[in-house]
Design an enzyme around this catalytic site. Sequence first.
Site: not given
Length: 697
Positions: A217, A221, A247, A355, A370, A374, A410
Amino acid sequence: MSDMSGDVVEHPKLLFDRPNEPLITPKGDNKAVFQLSEKLVPPEYANNGVELNDRFGDDATEKIPLKTLDSYPAFTKASQLPSDADFSLLLPKHQEMATEVIDAFMNVPLNQLQDFLSTCVYARANLNPQLFNYCYSVALMHRDDTKNVPIQNFAETFPSKFMDSQVFQRAREVTAVLPQNVPRIPIIIPRDYTATDLEEEHRLAYWREDIGVNLHHWHWHLVYPFTASQRSIVAKDRRGELFFHMHQQLIARYNCERLNHSLKRVKKFSNWREPIPEAYFPKLDSLTSARGWPPRQANMYWQDLNRPVDGLNITINDMERWRRNVEEAISTGRVTKADGSSAELDIDTLGNMLEASILSPNRELYGSIHNNGHSFAAYMHDPTHRYLESFGVIADEATTMRDPFFYRWHAWIDDTCQRHKESAYVRPYTRSELENPGVQVTSVSVETAGGQPNTLNTFWMSSDVDLSKGLDFSDRGAVYARFTYLNNRPFRYVININNTGSARRTTVRIFMAPKFDERNLVWSLADQRKMFIEMDRFVQPLNAGQNTITRNSTDSSVTIPFEQTFRDLSPQGSDPRRTSLAEFNFCGCGWPQHMLVPKGTEAGAAYQLFVMLSNYDLDSVDQPGGNQLSCVEASSFCGLKDKKYPDRRSMGFPFDRPSSIATNIEDFILPNMALQDITIRLSNVVEQNPRNPPSAV
């Protein structure tokens, strides 16, 4: 000094070594010392740094001279982040800082590598180590003249993000007591150090807390940042669609594991004002901030965020407004751009909107759902910075997958993308798109050496990782931590085909899904299509007549080899699968080979293997600069460096859309496809990795 040979690869590599230790001290196993001028000494050593540096230089095996530059970057934003703070790309303030630093690194003219090294040394001395590591990695990956410099294994430079904090006290003790040349016994990391099975979510800790899964992950990114001044760093081919697909596959794989443990599929977090029953106590300490990562108690709520220190001022109302606008775009099939015009919504645009990356068509209207989700989850314990607390693990790309809530969040993101795929604006595939006239798959099976046919075998393995590159302020020499993880026996697919047409190429697509749902009933295709995990995809020439294709599981296009997850940083390039370092930096992104197969059960879990040979005329991609692919590894999840995604079909094809005719997987099968029942059986024993250092056995 424009060639990237020898020193020019070795010296930049040393900037990754022991990130919290100042550059005054020796770096690397050879005790190389950078020769620092006053300008390059960290601020806290301003009075005596050069003198100390010279003193270390007396014992050094190598001294690295640095070019003095006419001017150094100001870093007006980035220098505001204290060196002992934790860094998260999801925070707007931190994004601005990272952009400033990446710009400084990218703006050094090409092939002026002495200038580049001096600029980076200056940044390393003056900036937060985590911020530096991220920006430096992105720059090395995206500059043409540094792409042969290997990005160091993050688990070895920042080990505290990957393992129990008690390990480090023990590791320092080992380095202090035992001389460097004495074999050191590994520090055993217990398998169940974050909770007990009273917490049902803990049954999946082996998967969520796996080093390879979290490294995947983090590396994804790194390859696909969502913000940068240079648009080309973000605007890679089909980037938004890949955000969705990668994802989506994480959620599908996680749900396979849940079913193996008699748990339901993960429940999406859709009411953003309800309590979150899942608690998480990470038991990790940050070696940068010297504090523990904050835990989350059960039944906490999202709260409006107002943290000026992070540039965060967002309410749940904002999130709900953005969500309504995204839902409207899905229901109308149109997206409103920033200039007021509208365009057709496709999955690539939707991924970038959700995102959100800088490629979002309208940040004002669609927000950044998104990323901010987080942040909401990471700051439930201190939404207004009243207690000077840092974020939880879910805000760090390297630790976020440890948290059970990551999957609930997610699952909502995926469900939103699936609603687009199920809308009237995305048509189901026609038979002509799915079939491959003249190609008939007559049988498919999987074989494991010495094992039963159509049975995949999983087991536990324990391996060692060397912590010494991340153990700041301690003596040199390898210090091993031994941890246990899921693994699978290598296997191969055997596919028999009858090709009644002429010789041609085809794309072989291999997927797998549990045969039954949580209630032990046969799936409807509408649900099972979201459970199919991609195992491999490759292009294969077919002769006329009968063909047999055999393919090893270790050649999967989804995974990176075991050695790349747990590789030592020094002996580079010994892996025959890796042609050159430049590709590794990109292809180092990929699902870990040891996690290719779901855990299964000791009794044997029923899965279905699906194989499709699609029509290559509809799959092929014209690559810029020809079709010579430098890096075949892990392209399914990570694309290809400087090239188009190597498959023209939608990602996840043929399961990315609902079927208009088939209600279950058996009805879906055409002559160029095959379905095979298989069993995944877990052997609940731990095997030692034969590669563990001899001293550690």
